[in-house]
Design a protein around this motif. Structure first.
Motif, short mmCIF file in Angstrom:
data_model
loop_
_atom_site.label_atom_id
_atom_site.label_comp_id
_atom_site.label_asym_id
_atom_site.label_seq_id
_atom_site.Cartn_x
_atom_site.Cartn_y
_atom_site.Cartn_z
N LEU A 264 0.84 -1.19 0.00
CA LEU A 264 0.00 0.00 0.00
C LEU A 264 0.88 1.24 0.00
O LEU A 264 1.85 1.32 0.75
CB LEU A 264 -0.94 0.01 1.22
CG LEU A 264 -2.28 -0.70 1.07
CD1 LEU A 264 -3.06 -0.65 2.38
CD2 LEU A 264 -3.11 -0.09 -0.06
N ALA A 265 0.51 2.20 -0.81
CA ALA A 265 1.39 3.35 -1.05
C ALA A 265 1.64 4.16 0.23
O ALA A 265 0.74 4.41 1.02
CB ALA A 265 0.77 4.25 -2.11
N THR A 266 2.91 4.53 0.38
CA THR A 266 3.31 5.47 1.42
C THR A 266 3.85 6.73 0.72
O THR A 266 4.48 6.64 -0.33
CB THR A 266 4.40 4.87 2.32
OG1 THR A 266 5.52 4.49 1.53
CG2 THR A 266 3.86 3.65 3.06
N ILE A 267 3.59 7.88 1.31
CA ILE A 267 3.95 9.15 0.67
C ILE A 267 4.99 9.85 1.52
O ILE A 267 4.70 10.26 2.65
CB ILE A 267 2.70 10.04 0.49
CG1 ILE A 267 1.59 9.24 -0.22
CG2 ILE A 267 3.03 11.29 -0.30
CD1 ILE A 267 0.28 10.00 -0.33
N ASP A 268 6.19 9.98 1.00
CA ASP A 268 7.32 10.45 1.80
C ASP A 268 7.79 11.85 1.43
O ASP A 268 8.79 12.31 1.97
CB ASP A 268 8.49 9.47 1.66
CG ASP A 268 8.13 8.09 2.19
OD1 ASP A 268 7.88 7.97 3.39
OD2 ASP A 268 8.08 7.14 1.39
N SER A 269 7.09 12.54 0.55
CA SER A 269 7.50 13.90 0.21
C SER A 269 6.34 14.63 -0.46
O SER A 269 5.38 14.01 -0.93
CB SER A 269 8.70 13.89 -0.75
OG SER A 269 8.33 13.34 -2.01
N ARG A 270 6.43 15.95 -0.49
CA ARG A 270 5.42 16.74 -1.17
C ARG A 270 5.41 16.43 -2.66
O ARG A 270 4.35 16.43 -3.29
CB ARG A 270 5.72 18.23 -0.96
CG ARG A 270 4.73 19.18 -1.56
CD ARG A 270 3.47 19.31 -0.74
NE ARG A 270 3.73 19.79 0.60
CZ ARG A 270 2.77 20.10 1.47
NH1 ARG A 270 1.50 19.97 1.13
NH2 ARG A 270 3.09 20.51 2.69
N GLU A 271 6.57 16.15 -3.20
CA GLU A 271 6.66 15.81 -4.62
C GLU A 271 5.86 14.54 -4.93
O GLU A 271 5.12 14.47 -5.93
CB GLU A 271 8.13 15.62 -5.02
CG GLU A 271 8.33 15.22 -6.46
CD GLU A 271 9.79 14.88 -6.76
OE1 GLU A 271 10.13 14.81 -7.96
OE2 GLU A 271 10.56 14.67 -5.80
N GLU A 272 6.00 13.54 -4.07
CA GLU A 272 5.28 12.29 -4.29
C GLU A 272 3.78 12.50 -4.12
O GLU A 272 2.97 11.92 -4.85
CB GLU A 272 5.78 11.21 -3.34
CG GLU A 272 5.22 9.83 -3.64
CD GLU A 272 5.84 8.75 -2.77
OE1 GLU A 272 5.59 7.56 -3.04
OE2 GLU A 272 6.55 9.09 -1.79
N TRP A 273 3.39 13.32 -3.15
CA TRP A 273 1.97 13.64 -2.95
C TRP A 273 1.38 14.27 -4.21
O TRP A 273 0.33 13.85 -4.69
CB TRP A 273 1.81 14.56 -1.75
CG TRP A 273 0.44 15.16 -1.61
CD1 TRP A 273 0.00 16.34 -2.14
CD2 TRP A 273 -0.69 14.60 -0.92
NE1 TRP A 273 -1.32 16.56 -1.82
CE2 TRP A 273 -1.77 15.51 -1.07
CE3 TRP A 273 -0.90 13.43 -0.19
CZ2 TRP A 273 -3.03 15.28 -0.50
CZ3 TRP A 273 -2.15 13.20 0.37
CH2 TRP A 273 -3.19 14.11 0.21
N ASP A 274 2.06 15.28 -4.73
CA ASP A 274 1.56 15.96 -5.93
C ASP A 274 1.47 14.99 -7.11
O ASP A 274 0.52 15.06 -7.91
CB ASP A 274 2.48 17.14 -6.28
CG ASP A 274 2.43 18.25 -5.24
OD1 ASP A 274 1.43 18.32 -4.49
OD2 ASP A 274 3.38 19.04 -5.18
N TRP B 106 -8.13 17.40 -2.05
CA TRP B 106 -7.61 16.08 -1.72
C TRP B 106 -6.93 16.19 -0.36
O TRP B 106 -6.01 17.00 -0.19
CB TRP B 106 -6.63 15.60 -2.78
CG TRP B 106 -7.23 15.54 -4.15
CD1 TRP B 106 -7.43 16.57 -5.02
CD2 TRP B 106 -7.74 14.37 -4.81
NE1 TRP B 106 -8.02 16.12 -6.18
CE2 TRP B 106 -8.23 14.78 -6.07
CE3 TRP B 106 -7.82 13.02 -4.45
CZ2 TRP B 106 -8.79 13.88 -6.98
CZ3 TRP B 106 -8.38 12.13 -5.36
CH2 TRP B 106 -8.84 12.55 -6.61
N VAL B 107 -7.38 15.40 0.61
CA VAL B 107 -6.90 15.53 1.98
C VAL B 107 -6.63 14.15 2.57
O VAL B 107 -7.08 13.12 2.05
CB VAL B 107 -7.92 16.27 2.87
CG1 VAL B 107 -8.08 17.71 2.42
CG2 VAL B 107 -9.27 15.55 2.86
N LEU B 108 -5.90 14.15 3.69
CA LEU B 108 -5.69 12.93 4.46
C LEU B 108 -6.82 12.77 5.48
O LEU B 108 -7.29 13.76 6.05
CB LEU B 108 -4.35 12.97 5.20
CG LEU B 108 -3.08 12.85 4.36
CD1 LEU B 108 -1.85 13.04 5.24
CD2 LEU B 108 -3.01 11.50 3.65
#
Length: 298
Positions: free
Chosen positions: A179-189, A271-273
């Motif tokens: 399952l995806a993990t998001i480790d930076s703002r770049e990856e989030w975008d 888009w939010v957590l």
């Protein structure tokens, strides 16, 4: 000649007196006495005025009592609500402050335990937690390699399925990912742009983040379902501003929320957590056909 005889002689009627010269008392009808012509009417009007005055006094007294008691009730209710909210805020802040060390407080966990039954964080020695008794420098190098592999942009798939967070985890694992993990703002975008392009119509997208049932801190999980990094719901997390207002809430009614997801707010196009239950459809039946998960392949 007496007066009576004179009256007789003159042919005038003679007034007869009662025996013994006694005079009859004069009868006075008070109802027709010119001095009290309205006595009966005045008494009735007075009674009516007194009755109306009593009613007005009772109503005025009731209004006064209500006006004094209502603000007091409202004030007590307001103070009770504020105290409850403050207690919840103090509890959350104190728990987050205590959990700034990623390795604290994870004993006897189900969410983070591996298939061998070993519980992460059960040891009291840092060498047990971090190095497993092996060479310190070798394990440090391995940790750096793991961090490097998690960073950056990888391959992702988005699957729409009315499944649980647990089902999504094992499906990604069966495909060789997680399952995806998001480790930076770049990856989030990057992920948000990917979701917009695919336009799956889903609103909830499971991610590889979770918390222990007895803890309030959310963490990203690696392939072994071990937590890493800073708590996602703390100011130490790079994306602390991505949370939906008022979240995480840790429960929905009586149902605990222990899993992490991206939520699409259609009304505001955001888009939010958000934290969700393992089985989102158990509490949000209207989301049928709107639940998905993101697998990541490094």
């Amino acid at each position: 000649m007496s007066r009576r005889n004179n009256q007789r002689a003159a042919g005038q009627p003679v007034r007869q007196q009662a025996p013994g010269n006694a005079q009859q008392p004069r009868q006075v009808d008070m109802r027709r006495n010119p001095l009290y012509p309205d006595r009966i009417e005045s008494n009735a009007l007075g009674v009516l005025i007194a009755f109306v005055a009593i009613i007005v006094a009772i109503v005025a007294l009731a209004l006064i009592v209500k006006n004094f008691s209502y603000p007091a009730r409202e004030q007590r209710a307001y103070i009770a609500r504020m105290n409850a909210e403050q207690e919840q805020a103090d509890f959350t802040e104190s728990q987050i402050a205590e959990d700034t060390d990623v390795y604290d407080g994870y004993e006897d966990m189900d969410v983070y335990g591996d298939e061998t039954g070993d519980d992460w964080g059960s040891g009291s020695d840092d060498s047990d937690l971090l190095l497993n008794g092996e060479d310190e420098f070798a394990d440090a190098d391995q940790g750096e390699d793991d961090d490097a592999s998690r960073e950056g942009i990888h391959s992702y798939t988005v699957t729409v399925s009315d499944c649980t967070w647990e089902d999504a985890w094992y499906d990604c694992e069966s495909q060789g990912g997680h399952l995806a993990t998001i480790d930076s703002r770049e990856e989030w975008d990057y992920l948000i742009n990917l979701l917009k392009q695919q336009n799956t119509g889903a609103y909830y997208f499971y991610l590889g983040g979770a918390r222990d049932m007895n803890d309030v801190s959310y963490y990203w999980l690696d392939r072994e379902r071990m937590p890493y990094g800073n708590p996602i719901n703390s100011n130490l997390f790079w994306g602390s501003d991505l949370w939906l207002e008022g979240e995480p809430s840790f429960q929905d009614g009586d149902t605990p929320e222990t899993s992490l997801a991206i939520l699409y707010m259609k009304s505001s196009d955001r888009w939010v957590l958000n934290d969700v239950a393992n089985d989102t459809l158990y509490t949000e039946q209207y989301l049928a056909g709107k639940v998905a998960y993101i697998c990541e392949f490094e």
